[in-house]
Write a protein that holds these residues in place. Structure first.
Motif, mmCIF file in Angstrom:
data_model
loop_
_atom_site.group_PDB
_atom_site.id
_atom_site.type_symbol
_atom_site.label_atom_id
_atom_site.label_comp_id
_atom_site.label_asym_id
_atom_site.label_seq_id
_atom_site.Cartn_x
_atom_site.Cartn_y
_atom_site.Cartn_z
ATOM 1 N N THR A 109 28.090 -17.946 -19.484
ATOM 2 C CA THR A 109 28.157 -19.387 -19.233
ATOM 3 C C THR A 109 28.484 -19.686 -17.765
ATOM 4 O O THR A 109 28.037 -20.703 -17.242
ATOM 5 N N HIS A 113 25.805 -21.953 -15.872
ATOM 6 C CA HIS A 113 26.138 -23.239 -15.270
ATOM 7 C C HIS A 113 25.359 -23.450 -13.964
ATOM 8 O O HIS A 113 24.802 -24.524 -13.719
ATOM 9 N N TRP A 116 21.635 -23.877 -14.789
ATOM 10 C CA TRP A 116 21.410 -25.205 -15.373
ATOM 11 C C TRP A 116 21.428 -26.291 -14.289
ATOM 12 O O TRP A 116 20.547 -27.161 -14.261
ATOM 13 N N ALA A 117 22.440 -26.232 -13.394
ATOM 14 C CA ALA A 117 22.570 -27.272 -12.368
ATOM 15 C C ALA A 117 21.309 -27.345 -11.506
ATOM 16 O O ALA A 117 20.814 -28.430 -11.205
ATOM 17 N N ARG A 120 18.274 -28.592 -13.717
ATOM 18 C CA ARG A 120 18.424 -30.019 -13.984
ATOM 19 C C ARG A 120 17.955 -30.824 -12.776
ATOM 20 O O ARG A 120 17.196 -31.780 -12.905
ATOM 21 N N HIS A 233 34.165 -36.128 -12.222
ATOM 22 C CA HIS A 233 33.998 -36.418 -13.649
ATOM 23 C C HIS A 233 35.323 -36.914 -14.201
ATOM 24 O O HIS A 233 36.335 -36.235 -14.048
ATOM 25 N N LYS A 400 16.765 -34.016 -15.675
ATOM 26 C CA LYS A 400 17.967 -34.848 -15.668
ATOM 27 C C LYS A 400 17.861 -36.126 -16.498
ATOM 28 O O LYS A 400 18.882 -36.692 -16.876
ATOM 29 N N ASP A 406 22.857 -32.919 -20.075
ATOM 30 C CA ASP A 406 24.271 -32.648 -20.366
ATOM 31 C C ASP A 406 24.700 -31.240 -19.971
ATOM 32 O O ASP A 406 23.933 -30.294 -20.078
ATOM 33 N N VAL A 407 25.969 -31.125 -19.627
ATOM 34 C CA VAL A 407 26.523 -29.846 -19.177
ATOM 35 C C VAL A 407 26.887 -28.928 -20.360
ATOM 36 O O VAL A 407 27.007 -27.722 -20.206
ATOM 37 N N HIS A 408 27.029 -29.503 -21.563
ATOM 38 C CA HIS A 408 27.661 -28.788 -22.689
ATOM 39 C C HIS A 408 27.061 -27.419 -23.025
ATOM 40 O O HIS A 408 27.783 -26.445 -23.186
ATOM 41 N N SER A 410 25.170 -25.343 -21.369
ATOM 42 C CA SER A 410 25.329 -24.294 -20.353
ATOM 43 C C SER A 410 26.757 -23.763 -20.353
ATOM 44 O O SER A 410 27.017 -22.651 -19.909
ATOM 45 N N SER A 411 27.709 -24.565 -20.867
ATOM 46 C CA SER A 411 29.103 -24.119 -20.937
ATOM 47 C C SER A 411 29.429 -23.432 -22.259
ATOM 48 O O SER A 411 30.589 -23.097 -22.512
#
Ligand code: ZN
Length: 501
Positions: A109, A113, A116-117, A120, A233, A400, A406-408, A410-411
């Motif tokens: 993860t 992250h 993903w960033a 996105r 955030h 995006k 959403d970040v979820h 990837s975490s």
């Protein structure tokens, strides 16, 4: 020393390490210079590892067994029995997943992250797909390790909402879908009925901050045991019942972001501040689940902060602070503007009418991915088809504005999303009960007295900390299990006049 006391002393060290890591995490997101990132990651990894090792140690298991024998006979409601019950639950979860898998998830993860960033930002789903595949594979292994009877998703959901079952969430969403989808479609036909330009003008950030702070203090967020800072955030974090902090972010051209964000986080913080002082420093302090936590933040944000009564009281002050923007906007027009519904593609920007449709989509997709009914490569098409069927819109990209927003995932947070909707449903159920017990609450709010509501929440929900599982708490407070009826009725009562349906 009694075994229970020994257990408490042992756990106190774990809690101190967790809270020390919490302070470092808070600092990282508020004041730390960018150069500190690498060193901070190492510091946090050490503290988290020590806390985890100390918690999953055999000492904890042995002390738990001995303490359980000692408190056998203590009433279910006693702090002693509750402590053993809750810690046993946490211990089981923490020890079931092999260390190797925990490490593999952490490593993947962290990497995911970054991937993903970038994906996105570039609206490039394909570059994230292999990572997502890997993460879902790890989630399946995690679910197997945690164990489940019926559905694989149950194991993951239980980490965030103890006792809640996938089938229950499906039943709630099925009922919601039936009524909400046509209701949203009817509002979309009449979007012109509300003008939200007044809240999209330019608002000085310092004045926004001054007003927001005044509001959350008056709601009952105790600033002698809390503080608010700026962060990218918004979040709430706590290191004690007596040190519960929130963050917010300001947008010059969209005033609701900071104001309702602050009220939302203050709702989380007041829940944390409200645990019985007897629970301080134990694993019983704090909120019982993410869903119940969200019920508190959403109640203050939406049922209180977006109500007409609230603004009868606060609007004159806001007008005085922003005469250019709001001098010519009457209360009714302002109330409608802050409750405007829109065809939003983005979950975090969604209004309270459409919000749960975004969650429903994610919940369905998570289940289908987990159970192998949906291939990762087909995820964007699946997402876009659901957006069309629930909200009548199609994302312009697979990044995006769509499946990567959403970040979820990837975490490694699979099973987390439904707690947002559960919180929305519960917020109305608790609110209804509060008003049945204390009918003056709406009038009190309109005259700037928020103590009657906060006192009720304290006595019925906050004070218990984690002593009761969310399902038990809801039964105790409202006399019934979680349901969507009340939430749907609330939406219809509120939005039918706003959109003149
Ligand atoms: Zn929240």
């Amino acid at each position: 020393m009694s075994k229970l006391q020994e257990l408490k002393t042992h756990l106190a060290d774990v809690i101190h390490l967790q809270h020390a890591a919490g302070v470092l995490g808070w600092d990282q997101q508020t004041y730390m210079p960018p150069g500190g990132a690498e060193a901070r990651a190492e510091q946090l990894a050490t503290l988290s590892r020590l806390a985890h090792e100390m918690f999953v140690a055999e000492t904890t298991g042995a002390l738990l067994q001995q303490a359980a024998a000692e408190v056998d006979g203590a009433g279910y409601d006693s702090d002693e029995a509750a402590l053993v019950r809750v810690v046993q639950h946490d211990y089981d979860l923490a020890t079931r997943v092999p260390t190797k898998l925990v490490e593999e998830i952490a490593r993947t993860t962290t990497l995911a992250h970054e991937v993903w960033a970038k994906a996105r930002q570039a609206n490039d789903f394909a570059s994230f797909a292999p990572m997502l595949d890997k993460i879902y594979d790890l989630m399946r292994q995690q679910a197997d390790a945690l164990g489940y009877e019926d559905r694989m998703y149950d194991a993951l959901l239980d980490q965030y909402e103890p006792g809640m079952k996938t089938a229950q969430v499906e039943a709630l969403f099925a009922e919601l879908r039936e009524e909400l989808v046509p209701f949203v479609a009817a509002i979309f036909e009449r979007l012109d009925a509300v003008d939200d330009t007044p809240v999209k003008l330019n608002y000085d950030v310092d004045k926004q901050a001054e007003f927001g702070l005044k509001v959350i203090e008056q709601l009952g967020y105790d600033m002698t045991r809390g503080r608010q800072d700026k962060a990218v955030h918004p979040f709430t974090t706590e290191f004690s019942i007596n040190d519960v902090r929130i963050t917010t972010r300001y947008q010059e051209d969209w005033m609701p972001a900071a104001l309702f964000g602050s009220i939302h986080e203050a709702g989380h913080a007041m829940y944390e501040q409200g645990s019985d002082p007897r629970l301080e420093g134990t694993m019983l302090a704090g909120g019982t689940s993410l869903g119940v936590h969200e019920s508190q933040s959403r109640m203050w944000e939406n049922l209180v902060g977006r109500s007409r009564g609230f603004w009868q009281y606060f609007y004159p002050d806001l007008q005085k602070l922003f005469p250019e923007q709001l001098g010519a906007v009457n209360l009714d027009a302002f109330y409608k503007a802050i409750n405007a519904v829109s065809r939003s593609l983005i979950r975090v920007e969604a209004d309270e009418v459409t919000y749960n449709l975004h969650i429903m989509l994610r919940f369905e997709m998570e289940n289908d991915l987990l159970e192998g009914k949906l291939a990762v490569n087909d995820a964007p098409d699946y997402w876009n088809a659901k957006m069309d069927s629930y909200l009548g819109i199609t994302p312009p990209d697979n990044g995006k504005h769509g499946v990567l927003q959403d970040v979820h995932w990837s975490s490694g947070l699979v099973g987390y999303f439904p707690t947002y909707s559960l919180g929305n449903f519960l917020s109305v159920q608790y609110w209804d009960k509060a008003l049945a017990d204390v009918p003056s609450i709406p009038d009190d709010i309109a005259s700037g007295n928020f103590a009657t509501l906060l006192d009720w929440l304290r006595a019925n929900i906050h004070v218990h900390g984690r002593k009761y599982w969310p399902t038990e708490l809801t039964e105790r407070v409202t006399g019934e299990p979680i349901q969507v009826r009340s939430f749907m009725r609330y939406l219809k009562d509120k939005y039918t006049p706003i959109y003149d349906l």
